[in-house]
Scaffold this active site. Sequence first.
Site, short mmCIF file in Angstrom:
data_model
loop_
_atom_site.label_atom_id
_atom_site.label_comp_id
_atom_site.label_asym_id
_atom_site.label_seq_id
_atom_site.Cartn_x
_atom_site.Cartn_y
_atom_site.Cartn_z
N GLY A 178 33.43 20.44 -2.81
CA GLY A 178 34.08 20.98 -3.93
C GLY A 178 35.57 20.73 -4.17
O GLY A 178 36.31 21.77 -4.10
N ASP A 220 42.54 10.66 -5.73
CA ASP A 220 42.96 11.53 -4.67
C ASP A 220 44.51 11.31 -4.22
O ASP A 220 44.83 12.08 -3.64
CB ASP A 220 42.11 11.62 -3.56
N THR A 270 31.11 15.53 -4.04
CA THR A 270 31.23 15.64 -2.63
C THR A 270 29.79 16.28 -1.75
O THR A 270 29.12 16.87 -2.64
CB THR A 270 32.55 16.14 -1.86
N ARG A 272 37.12 7.17 5.41
CA ARG A 272 37.85 7.18 4.24
C ARG A 272 38.21 5.94 3.53
O ARG A 272 38.43 5.08 4.17
CB ARG A 272 39.52 8.01 4.35
N ASN A 301 33.94 11.09 -4.58
CA ASN A 301 34.99 11.87 -5.25
C ASN A 301 34.39 12.69 -6.57
O ASN A 301 33.39 13.59 -6.27
CB ASN A 301 36.08 11.15 -5.80
N SER A 336 42.78 13.68 1.48
CA SER A 336 41.37 14.45 1.36
C SER A 336 41.37 16.07 1.68
O SER A 336 42.41 16.47 2.29
CB SER A 336 40.22 13.84 2.04
N1 GLY Z 1 36.90 14.01 -3.14
C1 GLY Z 1 37.46 15.10 -2.49
C2 GLY Z 1 38.33 15.04 -1.36
O1 GLY Z 1 38.35 14.23 -0.56
O2 GLY Z 1 38.91 16.10 -0.92
#
Ligand code: GLY
Length: 568
Positions: free
Chosen positions: A472, A422, A380, A99, A400, A451
């Site tokens: 999504g 996020d 994603t 991440r 994202n 996330s």
């Molecule tokens: N970018 C969407 C997530 O990480 O939930």
Amino acid sequence: MIPWRALVALVVAVLSLTGASAGVSGLPAAPRRGVVATVNPVATEAGLQALRDGGNAVDAAIACALTLGVVDGHNSGIGGGCFMTLRLADGRLITLDGRETAPAAATRDMFLREGKADPRLSQDGALSVGIPGEFATLAYASTNHGRLPMARLLEAAARVAESGFRLDRHYVGRLRETRSGLALFPGSEAIFLKGLPATPSAGDLLRQPDLAWSYRQMASGGVAWFYRGDFARRTAEWMQSHGGVVEAADFARYEVVSRDPVRGTYRGHQIVSFPPPSSGGVHVVEILNLLERFDLASMGDGSAEFAHVVAEAMKLAFADRARWLGDPDFARVPRGLLSKEYAAGLARRIRLDRASVVAAAGSPPGADRDWFTREMGRHTTHFSTADTEGNWVACTASLNTSFGSKVVVPGTGILLNNHMDDFSAQPGVPNFFGLVGAEANAIEARKRPLSSMSPTLVLRDGRPILSVGAAGGPTIISQTVLAILRTIDFGKPPLEALAAPRLHHQWKPDTLHVERAWGEAVISGLRRRGHSVSVDASIGAAQAVGRDASGRWSAAADPRGEGAAGAW
Ligand code: GLY
């Protein structure tokens, strides 16, 4: 229309024993080496080629990720992040956290202007960018668990970037939606606007020579080039001169974190999924724990009762997400969210005849002392691979939203993410996906934004039977749960499990999204129970590979999209 619905990335699937194919139902007999499913036929083929070249499922996944960064670059790439859930041939279960991290100079109020969160700042341009983790994660996976040299996989993807690929309809749609954002940044404009006809159509060729160059630098210079060398330096310089706060030191400090997977059980199966900073694994398991209290098989897939109970469970879990979830290195995320007893208490609030009002999050046991720790649209993309040696991979990767921050630092060809969105920019203020958050997900220097990505493995008696995940935004969690229910409760093979109608409830806003394919009877049954229902054409994009009790393999890309699955 809500933004994530318009943008969810998708795909299709099927298997042939000789390569990738799309849009047809079918199951392979026995693949020589393994199976692959992604949202794009070129990426699936890259994964299969890695298997043909003697690679394992980890090499195949790396080949898919690098190629998706070329042919599906609006969704994911090395300028973004990823989560990888692995089951190795020796039985070890591992989750790799790639991440993005907030830059060291990030501050809690960095997106507030005159006291209000400004989504333009967290979604486009320099401030929206987190420090990318995908390349570090792929390199770590390659060194520790792969068999092929990473340089070879990078060179193969570089060749695709150099010679170009044909846009599919989905890519064209994303380009149209994002055109004005891309035009703000000359590095992106040169590739995605000037490099294509003024009105791009499916079939147009997109070449990305700068991205090919970067992949080759990565092949020769490794992670040092990206995190401690030329790329970090150039990116930091661009950021500092365009209102950003990213510094070269942020790249040098980046580390992949190997975390303990979230583990749960569901009707005698083991569920292995991604821990915080994803909310995915925790809430996939929490929702399954809630649903285990109900006899879904007798309700029947496709019934209003089934859809209602699943929606109620989602609502309760998403209320917990908003209250409790964040980066476990910074926030106290209670492990009690995974407790069966906690789920049993919550499940008593679900009535079969009407929708409940969920006013607030629950109180999981041990919330004051037992936390996750390091020790233990279609945005994603998700891809799954497995091989005959027993290696299984579920990987979800993301920039994202479409084209991430829209920023390509000139000359690099690498699109950078906007995962700073996020974080919870302000308590109670929704992000792009309409998700609200609290203190646990407030912005802090070097913290990882929460996330929903849920790369998940399902095992029976220690033997993997399914690798699944989705794209999504928050619907990722719902799609993953539904795929598992369709597999376990209804005995569907992956393609049917992914094809079945979907629904999604994320507590706030209090709207139940359902695909039209549920049909009028179910939709009115849900409305009669008091749900505020929004009927959508389609929700999300999931991919899966599986192996049933008789040893038969399968792989499926989402039939809603243009992807492909294959075996070799
Ligand atoms: N970018 C969407 C997530 O990480 O939930």
